[in-house]
Design a protein around this motif. Sequence first.
Motif, PDB file in Angstrom:
ATOM      1  N   ILE A 220      18.672  34.954 -30.524  1.00 33.03           N
ATOM      2  CA  ILE A 220      18.853  34.961 -29.077  1.00 33.03           C
ATOM      3  C   ILE A 220      19.777  36.110 -28.678  1.00 33.03           C
ATOM      4  O   ILE A 220      20.799  36.349 -29.320  1.00 33.03           O
ATOM      5  CB  ILE A 220      19.445  33.624 -28.591  1.00 33.03           C
ATOM      6  CG1 ILE A 220      18.559  32.449 -29.033  1.00 33.03           C
ATOM      7  CG2 ILE A 220      19.622  33.621 -27.085  1.00 33.03           C
ATOM      8  CD1 ILE A 220      17.151  32.481 -28.496  1.00 33.03           C
ATOM      9  N   VAL A 221      19.402  36.837 -27.645  1.00 34.53           N
ATOM     10  CA  VAL A 221      20.235  37.926 -27.127  1.00 34.53           C
ATOM     11  C   VAL A 221      21.323  37.305 -26.254  1.00 34.53           C
ATOM     12  O   VAL A 221      21.091  36.965 -25.092  1.00 34.53           O
ATOM     13  CB  VAL A 221      19.392  38.930 -26.323  1.00 34.53           C
ATOM     14  CG1 VAL A 221      20.273  40.050 -25.788  1.00 34.53           C
ATOM     15  CG2 VAL A 221      18.269  39.499 -27.185  1.00 34.53           C
ATOM     16  N   GLN A 222      22.498  37.125 -26.804  1.00 32.65           N
ATOM     17  CA  GLN A 222      23.599  36.475 -26.089  1.00 32.65           C
ATOM     18  C   GLN A 222      24.198  37.411 -25.038  1.00 32.65           C
ATOM     19  O   GLN A 222      24.374  38.611 -25.280  1.00 32.65           O
ATOM     20  CB  GLN A 222      24.688  36.048 -27.073  1.00 32.65           C
ATOM     21  CG  GLN A 222      24.212  35.041 -28.112  1.00 32.65           C
ATOM     22  CD  GLN A 222      23.854  33.689 -27.508  1.00 32.65           C
ATOM     23  OE1 GLN A 222      24.260  33.365 -26.397  1.00 32.65           O
ATOM     24  NE2 GLN A 222      23.115  32.888 -28.259  1.00 32.65           N
ATOM     25  N   THR A 223      24.491  36.845 -23.865  1.00 34.47           N
ATOM     26  CA  THR A 223      25.088  37.611 -22.776  1.00 34.47           C
ATOM     27  C   THR A 223      26.236  36.815 -22.174  1.00 34.47           C
ATOM     28  O   THR A 223      26.404  35.631 -22.453  1.00 34.47           O
ATOM     29  CB  THR A 223      24.048  37.895 -21.671  1.00 34.47           C
ATOM     30  OG1 THR A 223      23.634  36.649 -21.102  1.00 34.47           O
ATOM     31  CG2 THR A 223      22.840  38.627 -22.226  1.00 34.47           C
ATOM     32  N   ASN A 224      27.014  37.473 -21.320  1.00 35.13           N
ATOM     33  CA  ASN A 224      28.132  36.798 -20.649  1.00 35.13           C
ATOM     34  C   ASN A 224      27.705  36.104 -19.357  1.00 35.13           C
ATOM     35  O   ASN A 224      28.460  35.295 -18.817  1.00 35.13           O
ATOM     36  CB  ASN A 224      29.241  37.809 -20.336  1.00 35.13           C
ATOM     37  CG  ASN A 224      29.899  38.348 -21.592  1.00 35.13           C
ATOM     38  OD1 ASN A 224      30.048  37.625 -22.585  1.00 35.13           O
ATOM     39  ND2 ASN A 224      30.275  39.621 -21.564  1.00 35.13           N
ATOM     40  N   ASN A 225      26.515  36.430 -18.865  1.00 35.07           N
ATOM     41  CA  ASN A 225      26.086  35.870 -17.576  1.00 35.07           C
ATOM     42  C   ASN A 225      24.905  34.915 -17.697  1.00 35.07           C
ATOM     43  O   ASN A 225      24.296  34.533 -16.695  1.00 35.07           O
ATOM     44  CB  ASN A 225      25.723  37.010 -16.610  1.00 35.07           C
ATOM     45  CG  ASN A 225      24.577  37.862 -17.122  1.00 35.07           C
ATOM     46  OD1 ASN A 225      24.038  37.623 -18.201  1.00 35.07           O
ATOM     47  ND2 ASN A 225      24.212  38.889 -16.356  1.00 35.07           N
ATOM     48  N   GLY A 226      24.559  34.525 -18.919  1.00 30.77           N
ATOM     49  CA  GLY A 226      23.486  33.563 -19.111  1.00 30.77           C
ATOM     50  C   GLY A 226      22.092  34.124 -18.979  1.00 30.77           C
ATOM     51  O   GLY A 226      21.117  33.368 -18.920  1.00 30.77           O
ATOM     52  N   SER A 227      21.950  35.451 -18.965  1.00 33.72           N
ATOM     53  CA  SER A 227      20.633  36.044 -18.738  1.00 33.72           C
ATOM     54  C   SER A 227      19.737  36.017 -19.973  1.00 33.72           C
ATOM     55  O   SER A 227      18.604  36.495 -19.924  1.00 33.72           O
ATOM     56  CB  SER A 227      20.781  37.491 -18.251  1.00 33.72           C
ATOM     57  OG  SER A 227      21.433  38.295 -19.213  1.00 33.72           O
ATOM     58  N   GLU A 228      20.243  35.458 -21.082  1.00 31.06           N
ATOM     59  CA  GLU A 228      19.336  35.275 -22.224  1.00 31.06           C
ATOM     60  C   GLU A 228      18.270  34.223 -21.913  1.00 31.06           C
ATOM     61  O   GLU A 228      17.247  34.146 -22.580  1.00 31.06           O
ATOM     62  CB  GLU A 228      20.110  34.865 -23.484  1.00 31.06           C
ATOM     63  CG  GLU A 228      20.795  33.517 -23.417  1.00 31.06           C
ATOM     64  CD  GLU A 228      22.215  33.596 -22.875  1.00 31.06           C
ATOM     65  OE1 GLU A 228      22.954  32.606 -23.024  1.00 31.06           O
ATOM     66  OE2 GLU A 228      22.591  34.648 -22.329  1.00 31.06           O
ATOM     67  N   ARG A 229      18.523  33.405 -20.884  1.00 29.17           N
ATOM     68  CA  ARG A 229      17.562  32.406 -20.411  1.00 29.17           C
ATOM     69  C   ARG A 229      17.328  32.644 -18.929  1.00 29.17           C
ATOM     70  O   ARG A 229      18.270  32.688 -18.142  1.00 29.17           O
ATOM     71  CB  ARG A 229      18.093  30.998 -20.633  1.00 29.17           C
ATOM     72  CG  ARG A 229      17.179  29.904 -20.123  1.00 29.17           C
ATOM     73  CD  ARG A 229      17.883  28.578 -19.931  1.00 29.17           C
ATOM     74  NE  ARG A 229      18.418  28.003 -21.160  1.00 29.17           N
ATOM     75  CZ  ARG A 229      18.934  26.783 -21.242  1.00 29.17           C
ATOM     76  NH1 ARG A 229      18.998  26.017 -20.142  1.00 29.17           N
ATOM     77  NH2 ARG A 229      19.418  26.329 -22.377  1.00 29.17           N
ATOM     78  N   SER A 230      16.063  32.782 -18.534  1.00 28.99           N
ATOM     79  CA  SER A 230      15.752  33.012 -17.124  1.00 28.99           C
ATOM     80  C   SER A 230      15.960  31.738 -16.313  1.00 28.99           C
ATOM     81  O   SER A 230      16.163  30.653 -16.851  1.00 28.99           O
ATOM     82  CB  SER A 230      14.300  33.472 -16.979  1.00 28.99           C
ATOM     83  OG  SER A 230      13.423  32.366 -17.169  1.00 28.99           O
ATOM     84  N   CYS A 231      15.867  31.876 -15.006  1.00 34.31           N
ATOM     85  CA  CYS A 231      15.778  30.695 -14.154  1.00 34.31           C
ATOM     86  C   CYS A 231      14.459  29.976 -14.463  1.00 34.31           C
ATOM     87  O   CYS A 231      13.576  30.533 -15.112  1.00 34.31           O
ATOM     88  CB  CYS A 231      15.841  31.094 -12.681  1.00 34.31           C
ATOM     89  SG  CYS A 231      14.547  32.248 -12.179  1.00 34.31           S
TER      90      CYS A 231
END
Length: 220
Positions: free
Chosen positions: A125-136
């Motif tokens: 999983i491409v981890q991010t600080n803003n949760g954008s590894e998972r879309s809405c």
Amino acid sequence: MPEHTCTPAVVKKEKYESSLGGVNGEKTKWVRLVKITYKNQNGETATWEAAERTTRPEGVEIDGVAIIAVLDNGNEPEILLQKQFRPPVGRMCIEFPAGLIDAGETPEECALRELHEETGYIGEIVQTNNGSERSCVMFNDPGFCNTNLHYIHVKIDMNDQRNKNPVPKLEPHEIIECFTVPLKDLYVTCRDMEREGYAIDVNVGALAEGFEVARKWRFL
């Protein structure tokens, strides 16, 4: 704009018996047809015919995931796509790896499992600080059905020895061909493959169109 006095809401949902009859009395396994009674913004009652999947686990808000899997080979990033025949459209479709979520599974776990099963690749999983590894949560065709999904962003490390010769674990009768496209060429590739007779899945096409809008308007 006219003023509306009510908040629209579903009043009730009924299964159509005809959707359970199938062919020669055989029951459907994956989908059902429903009749929805609802109130619109004017307080008027109306009905709507829709389709639903029968496979969504209890208490889960999504049907499945689509996987934006990018191959990291140290050079130009490439996106992983699939060719799969889809009987409803009668054509080979260009799609992302994707699948239905299991009970007790997170969307990210579902994505890594489906990626490995359909393609043989081991992803992360491409981890991010803003949760954008998972879309809405995104709805595929809300005027027709309630099917929805998350995009999950996954990286495939091509330096990982397990990804050198990936072997899919497909279901019986499942035939999937994987291929990669440079990210920068996704829009042109979709146009070219459509001319060749392929059907472009809306998820792939929407991402390609997003790239093209960004190029045209230079807002990124």
